[in-house]
Write a protein that holds these residues in place. Structure first.
Motif, PDB file in Angstrom:
ATOM      1  N   PHE A 283       0.823  -1.215   0.000  1.00 10.17           N
ATOM      2  CA  PHE A 283       0.000   0.000   0.000  1.00 10.17           C
ATOM      3  C   PHE A 283       0.856   1.263   0.000  1.00 10.17           C
ATOM      4  CE2 PHE A 283      -2.512  -3.275   2.243  1.00 10.17           C
ATOM      5  CZ  PHE A 283      -3.600  -3.351   1.386  1.00 10.17           C
ATOM      6  N   GLY A 284       2.168   1.095   0.119  1.00 12.58           N
ATOM      7  CA  GLY A 284       3.071   2.236   0.048  1.00 12.58           C
ATOM      8  C   GLY A 284       3.101   3.108   1.278  1.00 12.58           C
ATOM      9  N   ILE A 285       2.728   2.560   2.437  1.00 14.37           N
ATOM     10  CA  ILE A 285       2.671   3.394   3.641  1.00 14.37           C
ATOM     11  C   ILE A 285       3.588   2.897   4.751  1.00 14.37           C
ATOM     12  CG2 ILE A 285       0.312   4.091   3.132  1.00 14.37           C
ATOM     13  CD1 ILE A 285      -0.628   2.213   5.348  1.00 14.37           C
ATOM     14  N   ASP A 286       4.460   1.929   4.460  1.00 14.23           N
ATOM     15  CA  ASP A 286       5.354   1.379   5.479  1.00 14.23           C
ATOM     16  C   ASP A 286       6.224   2.443   6.130  1.00 14.23           C
ATOM     17  OD1 ASP A 286       5.055  -1.201   6.242  1.00 14.23           O
ATOM     18  OD2 ASP A 286       6.120  -2.063   4.547  1.00 14.23           O
ATOM     19  N   HIS A 287       6.610   3.456   5.376  1.00 16.66           N
ATOM     20  CA  HIS A 287       7.542   4.472   5.868  1.00 16.66           C
ATOM     21  C   HIS A 287       6.834   5.687   6.458  1.00 16.66           C
ATOM     22  CE1 HIS A 287       6.247   5.748   1.926  1.00 16.66           C
ATOM     23  NE2 HIS A 287       6.771   6.949   2.122  1.00 16.66           N
TER      24      HIS A 287
ATOM     25  N   GLN B 197      -5.578   3.625   0.757  1.00 19.74           N
ATOM     26  CA  GLN B 197      -4.995   4.384  -0.355  1.00 19.74           C
ATOM     27  C   GLN B 197      -4.130   5.508   0.181  1.00 19.74           C
ATOM     28  OE1 GLN B 197      -7.918   6.052  -3.004  1.00 19.74           O
ATOM     29  NE2 GLN B 197      -6.432   7.353  -4.054  1.00 19.74           N
ATOM     30  N   LEU B 198      -2.905   5.597  -0.346  1.00 20.07           N
ATOM     31  CA  LEU B 198      -1.990   6.673   0.026  1.00 20.07           C
ATOM     32  C   LEU B 198      -2.219   7.874  -0.880  1.00 20.07           C
ATOM     33  CD1 LEU B 198       0.443   7.866   1.544  1.00 20.07           C
ATOM     34  CD2 LEU B 198       1.915   6.742  -0.155  1.00 20.07           C
ATOM     35  N   GLU B 199      -2.446   9.029  -0.277  1.00 17.56           N
ATOM     36  CA  GLU B 199      -2.594  10.283  -1.023  1.00 17.56           C
ATOM     37  C   GLU B 199      -1.413  11.198  -0.736  1.00 17.56           C
ATOM     38  OE1 GLU B 199      -7.386  10.970  -1.537  1.00 17.56           O
ATOM     39  OE2 GLU B 199      -6.361  11.958   0.126  1.00 17.56           O
ATOM     40  N   GLN B 200      -1.109  12.045  -1.712  1.00 17.12           N
ATOM     41  CA  GLN B 200      -0.119  13.083  -1.531  1.00 17.12           C
ATOM     42  C   GLN B 200      -0.808  14.424  -1.763  1.00 17.12           C
ATOM     43  OE1 GLN B 200       2.853  12.366  -0.544  1.00 17.12           O
ATOM     44  NE2 GLN B 200       3.169  10.217  -1.094  1.00 17.12           N
ATOM     45  N   SER B 201      -0.446  15.416  -0.967  1.00 20.81           N
ATOM     46  CA  SER B 201      -1.073  16.730  -1.146  1.00 20.81           C
ATOM     47  C   SER B 201      -0.772  17.299  -2.520  1.00 20.81           C
ATOM     48  CB  SER B 201      -0.592  17.694  -0.058  1.00 20.81           C
ATOM     49  OG  SER B 201       0.817  17.835  -0.105  1.00 20.81           O
ATOM     50  N   THR B 202       0.348  16.867  -3.117  1.00 18.90           N
ATOM     51  CA  THR B 202       0.710  17.359  -4.448  1.00 18.90           C
ATOM     52  C   THR B 202      -0.106  16.705  -5.559  1.00 18.90           C
ATOM     53  OG1 THR B 202       2.501  15.719  -4.475  1.00 18.90           O
ATOM     54  CG2 THR B 202       3.072  17.960  -3.799  1.00 18.90           C
ATOM     55  N   ASP B 203      -0.944  15.717  -5.212  1.00 17.22           N
ATOM     56  CA  ASP B 203      -1.801  15.094  -6.224  1.00 17.22           C
ATOM     57  C   ASP B 203      -2.914  16.033  -6.678  1.00 17.22           C
ATOM     58  OD1 ASP B 203      -0.309  12.805  -5.941  1.00 17.22           O
ATOM     59  OD2 ASP B 203      -1.733  11.801  -4.611  1.00 17.22           O
ATOM     60  N   PHE B 204      -3.225  17.027  -5.835  1.00 11.13           N
ATOM     61  CA  PHE B 204      -4.393  17.860  -6.067  1.00 11.13           C
ATOM     62  C   PHE B 204      -4.005  19.334  -6.161  1.00 11.13           C
ATOM     63  CE2 PHE B 204      -5.377  14.323  -3.182  1.00 11.13           C
ATOM     64  CZ  PHE B 204      -6.225  13.586  -3.997  1.00 11.13           C
ATOM     65  N   ILE B 205      -4.846  20.102  -6.827  1.00  8.84           N
ATOM     66  CA  ILE B 205      -4.701  21.563  -6.793  1.00  8.84           C
ATOM     67  C   ILE B 205      -5.166  22.036  -5.414  1.00  8.84           C
ATOM     68  CG2 ILE B 205      -5.577  23.733  -7.715  1.00  8.84           C
ATOM     69  CD1 ILE B 205      -5.751  22.458 -10.433  1.00  8.84           C
ATOM     70  N   ALA B 206      -4.284  22.724  -4.715  1.00  4.84           N
ATOM     71  CA  ALA B 206      -4.602  23.164  -3.356  1.00  4.84           C
ATOM     72  C   ALA B 206      -5.588  24.327  -3.394  1.00  4.84           C
ATOM     73  CB  ALA B 206      -3.327  23.568  -2.619  1.00  4.84           C
ATOM     74  N   LEU B 207      -6.647  24.202  -2.577  1.00  2.00           N
ATOM     75  CA  LEU B 207      -7.661  25.254  -2.451  1.00  2.00           C
ATOM     76  C   LEU B 207      -7.876  25.506  -0.967  1.00  2.00           C
ATOM     77  CD1 LEU B 207     -10.264  23.769  -4.976  1.00  2.00           C
ATOM     78  CD2 LEU B 207      -8.640  25.590  -5.459  1.00  2.00           C
ATOM     79  N   ASP B 208      -7.561  26.703  -0.513  1.00  2.00           N
ATOM     80  CA  ASP B 208      -7.775  26.984   0.902  1.00  2.00           C
ATOM     81  C   ASP B 208      -9.263  27.208   1.164  1.00  2.00           C
ATOM     82  OD1 ASP B 208      -8.404  29.616   0.187  1.00  2.00           O
ATOM     83  OD2 ASP B 208      -6.370  30.317   0.510  1.00  2.00           O
ATOM     84  N   PRO B 209      -9.672  27.203   2.429  1.00  2.00           N
ATOM     85  CA  PRO B 209     -11.105  27.342   2.747  1.00  2.00           C
ATOM     86  C   PRO B 209     -11.735  28.609   2.168  1.00  2.00           C
ATOM     87  CG  PRO B 209      -9.887  26.627   4.687  1.00  2.00           C
ATOM     88  CD  PRO B 209      -8.867  26.941   3.649  1.00  2.00           C
ATOM     89  N   VAL B 210     -10.977  29.713   2.165  1.00  2.00           N
ATOM     90  CA  VAL B 210     -11.515  30.972   1.638  1.00  2.00           C
ATOM     91  C   VAL B 210     -11.830  30.834   0.156  1.00  2.00           C
ATOM     92  CG1 VAL B 210     -10.983  33.391   1.168  1.00  2.00           C
ATOM     93  CG2 VAL B 210     -10.344  32.374   3.362  1.00  2.00           C
ATOM     94  N   THR B 211     -10.929  30.203  -0.585  1.00  2.00           N
ATOM     95  CA  THR B 211     -11.127  30.034  -2.020  1.00  2.00           C
ATOM     96  C   THR B 211     -12.327  29.140  -2.311  1.00  2.00           C
ATOM     97  OG1 THR B 211      -8.770  30.348  -2.461  1.00  2.00           O
ATOM     98  CG2 THR B 211     -10.045  29.200  -4.138  1.00  2.00           C
TER      99      THR B 211
END
Length: 883
Positions: free
Chosen positions: A238-242, A272-286
């Motif tokens: 699952f890619g989360i050992d580390h 499922q392992l996610e990376q924050s760089t997988d998505f376009i970041a949108l802050d709460p205000v946006t």
């Protein structure tokens, strides 16, 4: 009174209340629904709280320490509605159910019926349709924070979704991730978490934060917890050992889910392992400003509300998640766009949507099956879905045969073949079962011979006895033999004294009367046992068979979940095609070069709701033209233009067609908006402070791949402060950060920056006709010539007398400014002409020091001047001023 007043000695309470207190003490911070017959009752503090929250009657039952015990209750059959209201208010409810048979209330001197907690209902662990919004996920999120790292895990019990990530801990990044995940409840380690973080979360999300024991987040035990749950020996696949903190957060979710559901979680089979760089970041205000899922106002319409015409609830939830987390992987996006194009090319979306319309929310059905809380009609919904699979595959067959879309081919495979399961459920469950299993008549006739016999006995006992009587008369040759029943002896075969000698050997004497003998046979005894308990035995048999069916379905839960996921994806893609055809949207393209080039873009929501034709506009931002300063009148369309640019970009990065003639988009890592403001009185922040806080976030976190939308920066303070801040922000965004930016403003001085490289001027057009303002909403190159503020005020209904006074004052100000600056440039009350004029006004006293007339005045000896000399000096001053 409350439970604390009772003390540790419970001996003065009735046995039933002793039982209640023993359970309640284990769940002191939650409301407890305590089953008593046909009601769930609440006592003490719970009764007061429930009466207030639900508007139910507060009464009392018995006494404790000489005082009446407060009590409130809700009917068992209507409990779901009350539970839904409590959960919506963020409450946790413990369900204490009757587990045995006996006196429901219990009495003094007699042990009460056995009861126990069967489930704990919390905002993040909901699986029942009655407690859930069909278009919103119920996400349980856990946070494990240690030093400068944070593990984040998400579990949606109702859908079987399990995800984790681990990243550097930053407050701003945590806010972005939580707003993307949309949690219904958040778990934190009670021993580690900073209380300031809890307050930040509560303020941002308004969802409950539950503190859990440190042992649930134990990093050393997390590996075993997850391996046991996922039935694997290692997590490397699952890619989360580390990622120790991600695993700890995930393990905490498993502990909590098992504790609240009181059962295993067989449908949680993968992580499922996610990376924050997988998505376009949108802050709460946006997210809020762009109204992606929720509108800013109750009467508004969000993008999701506009385009969600998915035919299944699970498709709608997938669409909501997709809008909240746009992807950056253009290969995945092109796969979605290829699938949409394939549907559009052959008008395939229409037959697909017709089939999907017949499919219920089986994603949540499967979760209830896995958790053992499924009801009879859940299995009917699953059966109907299985029946639609061949039709759905037939609808997408033209695309799979033509190999137009690799994604459609993959989804076709994942749909699977469930003909066998369909036949099994057809033979097992009646066509229209009751809502609850306890009502009986759920299992179909012919599925189980023992159940059929019990029902036959129950429903046709009289006919059975007639048939048996006829059979026994033939076997014995006694034509007057009869079969009867009384409550004392039960069922019997009666022969007269004279006929008793003809009784067969297997007849067993049951009762001797004056003129007759009564017998029982093994067959009749068996019938007696069956008929006297046939109702309860039939119901028990149905329950056993139903549980057997659930066990069978659990064995195939993985394939069923894959089928459910494929249906949701096909539904979302078909909806994308439907929206594209309905609204005349076009396929976007992706480029490796930084930039946004949109031709004839439209705001999807404004266009759909407008009663007049929408005016499309182009947007061009690239490496050499990163900043566009947009000027023009209020209501001219600046905010709409900026928002539509962001929405078109985000729709494209969701893999959806866009409202534009064409769109070519380069890489985007984040989207920021600073549009509109309101004060935040709860934290003591003024409107300007909120504006500056949002601006600060952008300046600190934007990159050269960010899309930034800024509207009216600096308007909440004095003219020079605001203008200076806006000027500096433009310079910083364009020169240091070098992001792609649309910067709307009424400070016309900023248009001077159009002379700088990378900065362009745009304006929204308007014209005046007979004193009235006509807004054209067209964005064109170059700065605006006027602000048209008074005309907009007139359109808003400001009284004519006020408008007239403002016009008079404007003329005075313009005249004064013309005299001071010797320039005929119209500016509003809150601005000045340009940088050189700022210097002139701020240094007016210093400039006047060099005027010849002033030098003459300084040289005069006023005390020694004669009248004639004074008059001569006045003429000299006049000549100096005119010079």
């Amino acid at each position: 009174m409350n439970t604390e007043n009772i003390g540790p000695d419970l001996s003065t309470l009735t046995p039933m209340m002793q039982q209640y207190m023993s359970v309640k003490m284990q769940h002191s911070h939650s409301l407890m629904f305590y089953r008593m017959g046909d009601f769930y009752e609440l006592f003490f503090d719970d009764a007061h709280k429930a009466a207030k929250l639900l508007g139910i009657t507060l009464t009392h039952r018995g006494k404790a320490n000489g005082e009446p015990i407060p009590m409130a209750g809700v009917p068992y059959h209507a409990a779901e509605g009350y539970l839904a209201r409590l959960v919506k208010k963020g409450e946790t409810v413990v369900i204490c159910e009757q587990l045995g048979e006996g006196d429901s209330a219990g009495t003094r001197g007699k042990a009460p019926m056995e009861r126990g907690v069967v489930r704990i209902i919390t905002p993040g662990t909901l699986t029942d349709d009655a407690l859930l919004n069909s278009h919103q996920s119920s996400n349980l999120v856990a946070l494990c924070i240690q030093q400068n790292q944070i593990g984040i895990a998400l579990l949606d019990l109702s859908a079987g979704i399990f995800k984790v990530q681990q990243l550097d801990f930053q407050h701003e990044q945590l806010a972005i991730e939580l707003s993307r995940l949309m949690p219904s409840e958040i778990l934190v380690d009670e021993d580690i978490v900073d209380p300031n973080i809890i307050e930040q979360i509560k303020k941002q999300l308004e969802c409950p934060v539950t503190k859990r024991p440190n042992v649930d987040f134990n990093v050393n035990n997390a590996q075993k917890t997850l391996c046991d749950q996922l039935a694997v020996s290692t997590l490397s696949g699952f890619g989360i050992d580390h990622l120790p903190l991600a695993k700890a957060a995930a393990a905490a979710l498993i502990h909590y889910a098992k504790e609240t559901q009181k059962t295993a979680l067989p449908h949680i089979r993968s992580i499922q392992l996610e990376q924050s760089t997988d998505f376009i970041a949108l802050d709460p205000v946006t997210r809020r400003n762009l109204e992606l899922v929720e509108p800013l106002f109750d009467h508004g319409t969000s993008l999701f509300q506009l385009i969600n015409d998915c035919q299944t609830a699970m498709g709608g939830r997938l669409l909501s998640r997709t809008l909240m987390q746009p992807l950056r992987d253009t290969k995945l996006l092109d796969a979605r766009l290829d699938a949409t194009a394939a549907m559009l090319n052959g008008y395939h979306e229409s037959p697909i949507r017709l089939v999907l319309k017949e499919i219920s929310d089986i994603e949540r059905v499967l979760s209830r099956i896995a958790l053992g809380s499924a009801r009879p009609r859940d299995l009917v919904q699953l059966r109907q879905a299985c029946a639609q699979i061949p039709l759905l595959r037939h609808a997408i067959q033209p695309m799979t045969q033509a190999k137009q879309s690799s994604l459609i081919q993959q989804l076709d495979h994942e749909l699977g073949d469930f003909k066998g399961l369909y036949q099994r459920l057809m033979s097992a469950i009646v066509e229209h079962p009751p809502v609850l299993l306890r009502d009986g008549n759920v299992i179909a006739e012919g599925f189980d011979s023992e159940l059929d016999e019990l029902r036959k006995i129950r429903d046709h006992a009289g006919q059975f006895l007639i048939d048996l009587e006829t059979q026994e008369r033939e076997n014995t040759g006694v034509s007057t033999l009869k079969i009867g029943y009384n409550r004392v002896s039960g069922y019997y075969i009666e022969l007269t004294r004279a006929q008793a000698e003809q009784a067969p050997d297997h007849y067993i004497r049951r009762q001797t009367l004056k003129n007759a003998e009564r017998y029982i046979t093994p067959e009749l005894k068996s019938f007696e046992d069956k008929v006297l308990s046939s109702e309860s035995r039939a119901l028990a048999r149905e329950k056993m068979l139903f549980e057997m069916l659930l066990d069978e379905l659990r064995q195939d839960i993985g394939n069923l979940q894959m089928m459910s996921s494929a249906i949701a994806q096909i539904d979302m893609l078909a909806n994308f095609a439907h929206q594209a055809r309905l609204r005349n949207w076009s396929r976007p393209e992706f480029s490796p070069e930084i930039g946004v080039k949109i031709i004839a873009g439209r705001h999807p929501v404004v266009e759909a709701l407008s009663k007049t034709a929408f005016t499309p506009n182009d947007t061009t931002l690239d490496f050499n033209h990163r900043m566009a300063i947009v000027t023009g009148p209020n209501m001219g369309g600046k905010s709409t233009f900026m928002r539509q640019t962001a929405l078109i970009t985000l729709l494209a990065y969701c893999g959806c067609y866009v409202p534009a003639k064409s769109a070519v988009l380069g890489p985007i890592d984040r989207v920021f908006t600073r549009i509109g403001s309101a004060d935040d009185l709860s934290t003591g922040k003024s409107t300007f402070m909120v504006e500056m806080t949002e601006t600060s976030q952008i300046l600190h976190h934007a990159t050269n791949q960010s899309l930034v939308l800024m509207d009216e920066v600096g308007r909440g303070t004095s003219t020079y402060d605001g203008l200076s801040l806006a000027w500096a922000c433009v310079i910083d965004l364009s020169k240091r950060i070098k992001c792609l930016c649309l910067f709307a403003t009424h400070y016309f001085e900023l248009t001077e920056l159009g002379k700088e490289s990378g900065i362009d001027n745009y304006h929204v057009t308007a014209k005046e006709l007979n004193g009235n303002l006509i807004l054209l909403h067209k964005v064109q190159h170059g700065p605006a010539s006027k602000s048209h503020g008074l005309q907009v005020a007139k359109l808003a209904g400001i009284p004519a007398s006020v408008i007239k006074e403002a016009q008079n004052r404007l003329k005075i100000l313009e005249k004064q400014q013309h005299q001071q600056l010797n320039k005929a440039v119209q500016n509003d009350l809150f601005s000045v002409a340009d940088e050189s004029s700022i210097q002139v006004i701020e240094r007016v006293v210093e400039v006047e020091k060099d005027v010849p007339a002033l030098n003459l005045l300084r040289a005069l000896d006023v005390d020694n001047l004669s009248p004639r000399e004074a008059l001569q000096q006045i003429y000299a001053l006049k000549d100096a001023l005119e010079a």
